[in-house]
Design an enzyme around this catalytic site. Structure first.
Site, PDB file in Angstrom:
ATOM      1  N   HIS A 117     -45.540 -30.092  20.140  1.00 56.25           N
ATOM      2  CA  HIS A 117     -46.730 -29.288  19.889  1.00 56.25           C
ATOM      3  C   HIS A 117     -47.633 -29.335  21.115  1.00 56.25           C
ATOM      4  CE1 HIS A 117     -50.067 -27.445  17.785  1.00 56.25           C
ATOM      5  NE2 HIS A 117     -50.855 -28.387  18.299  1.00 56.25           N
ATOM      6  N   GLU A 153     -34.487   9.480  22.448  1.00 56.49           N
ATOM      7  CA  GLU A 153     -33.405   8.731  21.799  1.00 56.49           C
ATOM      8  C   GLU A 153     -32.766   9.592  20.709  1.00 56.49           C
ATOM      9  OE1 GLU A 153     -31.664   5.750  21.872  1.00 56.49           O
ATOM     10  OE2 GLU A 153     -30.718   6.449  20.018  1.00 56.49           O
TER      11      GLU A 153
HETATM   12  P1  NAI Z   1     -27.171   0.979  24.887  1.00 54.05           P
HETATM   13  O1  NAI Z   1     -25.943   1.120  24.102  1.00 54.05           O
HETATM   14  O2  NAI Z   1     -27.939  -0.268  24.825  1.00 54.05           O
HETATM   15  O3  NAI Z   1     -28.184   2.145  24.498  1.00 54.05           O
HETATM   16  C1  NAI Z   1     -27.860   3.491  24.610  1.00 54.05           C
HETATM   17  C2  NAI Z   1     -28.830   4.291  23.759  1.00 54.05           C
HETATM   18  O4  NAI Z   1     -28.662   5.652  24.065  1.00 54.05           O
HETATM   19  C3  NAI Z   1     -28.575   4.119  22.269  1.00 54.05           C
HETATM   20  O5  NAI Z   1     -29.779   3.865  21.601  1.00 54.05           O
HETATM   21  C4  NAI Z   1     -27.962   5.442  21.867  1.00 54.05           C
HETATM   22  O6  NAI Z   1     -28.248   5.806  20.537  1.00 54.05           O
HETATM   23  C5  NAI Z   1     -28.621   6.389  22.850  1.00 54.05           C
HETATM   24  N1  NAI Z   1     -27.876   7.607  23.109  1.00 54.05           N
HETATM   25  C6  NAI Z   1     -26.528   7.757  23.243  1.00 54.05           C
HETATM   26  N2  NAI Z   1     -26.236   9.053  23.506  1.00 54.05           N
HETATM   27  C7  NAI Z   1     -27.414   9.719  23.566  1.00 54.05           C
HETATM   28  C8  NAI Z   1     -27.753  11.076  23.810  1.00 54.05           C
HETATM   29  N3  NAI Z   1     -26.833  11.989  24.080  1.00 54.05           N
HETATM   30  N4  NAI Z   1     -29.054  11.417  23.789  1.00 54.05           N
HETATM   31  C9  NAI Z   1     -30.011  10.485  23.542  1.00 54.05           C
HETATM   32  N5  NAI Z   1     -29.751   9.190  23.290  1.00 54.05           N
HETATM   33  C10 NAI Z   1     -28.459   8.809  23.313  1.00 54.05           C
HETATM   34  O7  NAI Z   1     -26.742   1.330  26.388  1.00 54.05           O
HETATM   35  P2  NAI Z   1     -27.501   1.164  27.766  1.00 54.05           P
HETATM   36  O8  NAI Z   1     -28.963   1.004  27.557  1.00 54.05           O
HETATM   37  O9  NAI Z   1     -26.988   2.269  28.614  1.00 54.05           O
HETATM   38  O10 NAI Z   1     -26.927  -0.195  28.311  1.00 54.05           O
HETATM   39  C11 NAI Z   1     -25.518  -0.376  28.442  1.00 54.05           C
HETATM   40  C12 NAI Z   1     -25.140  -1.769  28.123  1.00 54.05           C
HETATM   41  O11 NAI Z   1     -25.536  -2.638  29.161  1.00 54.05           O
HETATM   42  C13 NAI Z   1     -25.805  -2.309  26.875  1.00 54.05           C
HETATM   43  O12 NAI Z   1     -25.049  -1.992  25.741  1.00 54.05           O
HETATM   44  C14 NAI Z   1     -25.844  -3.765  27.101  1.00 54.05           C
HETATM   45  O13 NAI Z   1     -24.674  -4.333  26.586  1.00 54.05           O
HETATM   46  C15 NAI Z   1     -25.852  -3.898  28.616  1.00 54.05           C
HETATM   47  N6  NAI Z   1     -27.190  -4.304  29.031  1.00 54.05           N
HETATM   48  C16 NAI Z   1     -27.646  -5.519  28.628  1.00 54.05           C
HETATM   49  C17 NAI Z   1     -28.900  -5.936  28.958  1.00 54.05           C
HETATM   50  C18 NAI Z   1     -29.373  -7.238  28.432  1.00 54.05           C
HETATM   51  O14 NAI Z   1     -28.570  -8.025  27.977  1.00 54.05           O
HETATM   52  N7  NAI Z   1     -30.663  -7.523  28.489  1.00 54.05           N
HETATM   53  C19 NAI Z   1     -29.785  -5.133  29.786  1.00 54.05           C
HETATM   54  C20 NAI Z   1     -29.216  -3.847  30.114  1.00 54.05           C
HETATM   55  C21 NAI Z   1     -27.958  -3.482  29.769  1.00 54.05           C
END
Ligand code: NAI
Ligand code: FAD
Length: 479
Positions: free
Chosen positions: A458, A218
Site C-alpha cells: 500500500h 470502425e
Molecule cells: P485489429 O484486428 O486489432 O483491428 C482491426 C479493426 O478494423 C477491427 O476493429 C475491425 O472490425 C476493423 N475493420 C476491419 N475491416 C474494416 C473496414 N473495412 N472498415 C472499417 N473497419 C474495419 O487490427 P490492427 O489494429 O490492424 O492490428 C493488427 C494486429 O496487430 C492486432 O490484431 C494485434 O494483434 C497486433 N497489434 C498488437 C498491439 C498490442 O499488442 N498492443 C498493438 C498493435 C497491433
C-alpha cells in the site's frame, strides 16, 4: 546434415526460437530479409522495426507531451505550453529501434547463431522430389548469394503484413499502414483512421496527443469487441472524452486520394458522410506472410485465410517443418510468437515445450491502458459457465488518486463453484504491468480467494486487483 535448425524470420518468434535452440546445443541459423532505411540488416521483424517498439516509444513521448500540455497544472506545476520537436522525437524513436536491432545481433553472436541477412525460399531437395516431404526433404535457398542450406528442422516465422482496403494500396504518403503512421514528418491537422482496433487506438492516441484532430471509422457497431464489454464501454467513454472521434458501425465506400488530401465516403448509422483528412491510416488487421517463399512448391498446407496450418505443437503437415507467430492461428502478438518459438525449439531438442494460448495476455497501450487475460464475461456466459464477478474502480484506489489518474477499473471473473479465476480485465494506467499478476494467478490455477488473501503493498495500483478478488465474494474493503 550440417544444421539442426534453420529459422526463417528474425521477428520475436524467429529470433527467440533461434536463441532457445542454440541454448539447447542445436546448430542454428536464422535468416531475415528486413533492412533499415540505410540498407543495413535490421533483425527484429515487425515488432522491432514498425510495431511494438517504435509505437511504444512514440506513445511514451506523446504522453509526456500531453502531460506537459494538460496534465501538470492540477499538480501545481505551471509551465508555458510545450513546443514539439517532432524531428527529435522521431530520431529518438529510430535510435530505440536501432538499439534493439543491435541487441538482437549481439544475442545471435553470444549464442553462436549464424545470422544470414537475406531472403529465404523453400524448395524440395532434388533427391527428395516426388516423395512426400519427409524429415530434411525441404531445403532453403538464401538470396542474394544463392546459398543452399539443409537443416534437420525448419522453423517458419515469416510474420504478417498490414491488410489494405480492397483496391487501395498503401503509398505511405497519404494512405498509411503502421509503417507510414510511425514515421510522419509533420503532425497532420486532420488524421483519418480506418479500424478502431489496437493499431487505430494506439497510433490515433499518439497523433491526437501531438495535436492532430483524429477521426476513427470502425465497421463493427460494437467498440473493441475482443475486450470485455464493460471494459470496452468505459474505455470508449474515456477515449471520446480525450477528443478521439470514434464512429462505429460505418461502411467504407470510395476513397479518393489527391494532393489536397484524402476523402473517405462512408455510410454510417446517421446516414452517408465523407471524411476529409490530410492522411489516412488503414488499420483493419494483418495478413500472414505465407506467399512468395515456396510454400506451395514444397506442399505446405495453408488454411483458407493463408495461415500455415499447424497442430497444437506448431507442427506443419511437413515432417521437420514448424511454423510460429503471426504466420499461424492465434493472436498476432509478439509474446505469443516468443512462447511458440521457445516451445518449438524445446520440442526439437526432445523436451516437452508447450505454449499455453489460453493464457496469453492482451494489452492496448492507450491511456487508460486496457489489459486482459482469459475470457470475457460475455464469452463465459455464452459458454454456459456460471461465474461470479468482482469489480473495483481505480477511483477508490489511493495510489491512483494520489497520482491524479484514477480512470478505470479491475474486473475479475471466477467460476461460481470452484472459484478458479477465469478472466482478469483491467482498464487504467499501469494495466500492462498489473495484468502479469492475473496471468500468474491463472497459470497456477489460482482462485479469487487466493488473490484476496495475498498481501499487496500500500499504496499501489495492484491493491485494486486484490480488491476485485475480494469483490468476487462481495467483501471489498475500500468500496
Ligand atoms: P485489429 O484486428 O486489432 O483491428 C482491426 C479493426 O478494423 C477491427 O476493429 C475491425 O472490425 C476493423 N475493420 C476491419 N475491416 C474494416 C473496414 N473495412 N472498415 C472499417 N473497419 C474495419 O487490427 P490492427 O489494429 O490492424 O492490428 C493488427 C494486429 O496487430 C492486432 O490484431 C494485434 O494483434 C497486433 N497489434 C498488437 C498491439 C498490442 O499488442 N498492443 C498493438 C498493435 C497491433
Ligand atoms: P514478424 O515480427 O513479422 O517477423 C517476421 C520476419 O520475417 C520479418 O523480419 C520479415 O521481414 C521476415 N521474413 C518474411 N519472409 C521472409 C523470407 N522469405 N526470408 C527471410 N525473412 C523473411 N505485439 C505485441 O505483443 N505487443 C505490442 O505492443 C505490439 N505492438 C504492435 C504495434 C504495431 C504498429 C504492429 C503492426 C504490431 C504490433 N504487435 C504487437 C504485433 C507484433 O509486432 C507481431 O505479433 C510480431 O511481430 C509477430 O512476430 P513474428 O516473429 O511472428 O513475425
Amino acid at each position: 546434415m550440417e544444421l539442426d535448425v534453420a529459422v526463417i524470420g528474425a521477428g520475436p518468434g524467429g529470433y527467440t526460437a533461434a536463441i532457445r535452440a542454440a541454448q539447447l546445443g542445436l546448430r542454428t541459423v536464422c535468416i531475415d530479409d528486413w533492412t533499415a532505411s540505410d540498407g543495413q540488416p535490421a533483425p527484429g521483424g515487425t515488432c522491432t522495426n514498425v510495431g511494438c517498439i517504435p509505437s511504444k516509444a512514440l506513445l511514451q513521448s506523446s504522453e509526456y507531451f500531453d502531460h506537459a500540455a494538460h496534465g501538470l497544472g492540477e499538480h501545481g506545476i505551471v509551465c508555458a505550453p510545450p513546443t514539439l520537436d517532432l524531428g527529435r522525437m522521431m530520431a529518438r524513436k529510430d535510435a530505440v529501434v536501432r538499439q534493439t536491432n543491435d541487441g538482437i545481433r549481439y544475442l545471435f553472436r553470444k549464442n553462436k547463431i549464424e545470422f544470414l541477412a537475406g531472403r529465404a525460399t523453400l524448395r524440395l531437395r532434388a533427391d527428395a522430389a516426388g516423395t512426400a516431404a519427409g524429415d530434411g526433404a525441404v531445403e532453403i535457398v538464401v538470396e542474394p548469394e544463392g546459398r543452399v542450406l539443409q537443416a534437420r528442422n525448419v522453423i517458419l516465422a515469416t510474420g504478417s503484413s498490414p491488410r489494405p482496403l480492397p483496391g487501395i494500396a498503401f503509398d505511405e504518403q497519404r494512405i498509411l499502414s503502421n509503417r507510414g503512421a510511425l514515421a510522419l514528418d509533420a503532425v497532420p491537422p486532420r488524421l483519418g483512421i480506418i479500424g478502431a482496433g489496437v493499431i487505430g487506438l494506439e497510433l490515433g492516441s499518439v497523433w491526437r496527443r501531438l495535436g492532430a484532430q483524429v477521426t476513427v471509422l470502425e465497421a463493427l457497431p460494437q467498440f473493441l469487441g475482443i475486450a470485455d464489454e464493460q471494459i470496452a464501454r468505459e474505455a470508449l467513454k474515456a477515449f471520446r472524452k480525450q477528443g478521439l472521434d470514434i464512429r462505429l458501425g460505418v461502411q467504407i465506400g470510395a476513397v479518393e486520394s489527391g494532393a489536397a488530401g484524402v476523402a473517405v465516403a462512408y455510410r454510417g448509422a446517421d446516414g452517408d458522410g465523407t471524411l476529409e483528412c490530410d492522411r489516412l491510416v488503414v488499420a483493419i488487421g494483418r495478413v500472414p506472410n505465407s506467399g512468395g517463399w515456396g510454400a506451395d512448391a514444397v506442399g505446405l498446407a495453408l488454411d483458407a485465410r493463408g495461415f500455415v496450418t499447424v497442430d497444437e505443437h506448431c507442427r506443419t503437415n511437413l515432417a521437420g517443418v514448424w511454423a510460429i507467430g503471426d504466420l499461424v492461428r492465434g493472436p498476432m502478438l509478439a509474446h505469443k510468437a516468443e512462447e511458440e518459438g521457445v516451445a518449438v525449439a524445446e520440442r526439437i531438442a526432445g523436451k516437452a515445450g508447450h505454449a499455453d494460448l489460453a493464457r496469453i495476455p492482451s494489452v492496448v497501450y492507450t491511456d487508460p491502458e486496457i489489459a486482459w487475460v482469459g475470457q470475457t464475461e460475455a464469452q463465459l456466459r455464452a459458454a454456459g459457465r456460471a461465474v461470479r464477478v468482482g469489480t473495483f474502480p481505480f477511483s477508490a484506489n489511493g495510489r491512483a488518486r494520489a497520482a491524479g489518474n484514477a480512470v478505470g477499473l479491475v474486473k475479475m471473473l471466477a467460476d461460481e463453484s470452484t472459484d478458479e479465476i477465469l478472466g482478469v480485465h483491467i482498464l487504467g494506467a499501469g494495466a500492462s504491468e498489473l495484468i502479469a499478476e492475473g496471468v500468474t494467478a491463472m497459470a497456477f490455477g489460482a482462485s479469487s480467494e487466493d488473490i484476496a488473501r495475498i498481501c499487496h503493498a500500500h499504496p499501489t495500483r495492484s491493491e485494486a486487483l486484490r480488491e476485485a478478488a475480494l469483490a468476487v465474494d462481495r467483501r471489498a474493503l475500500n468500496f
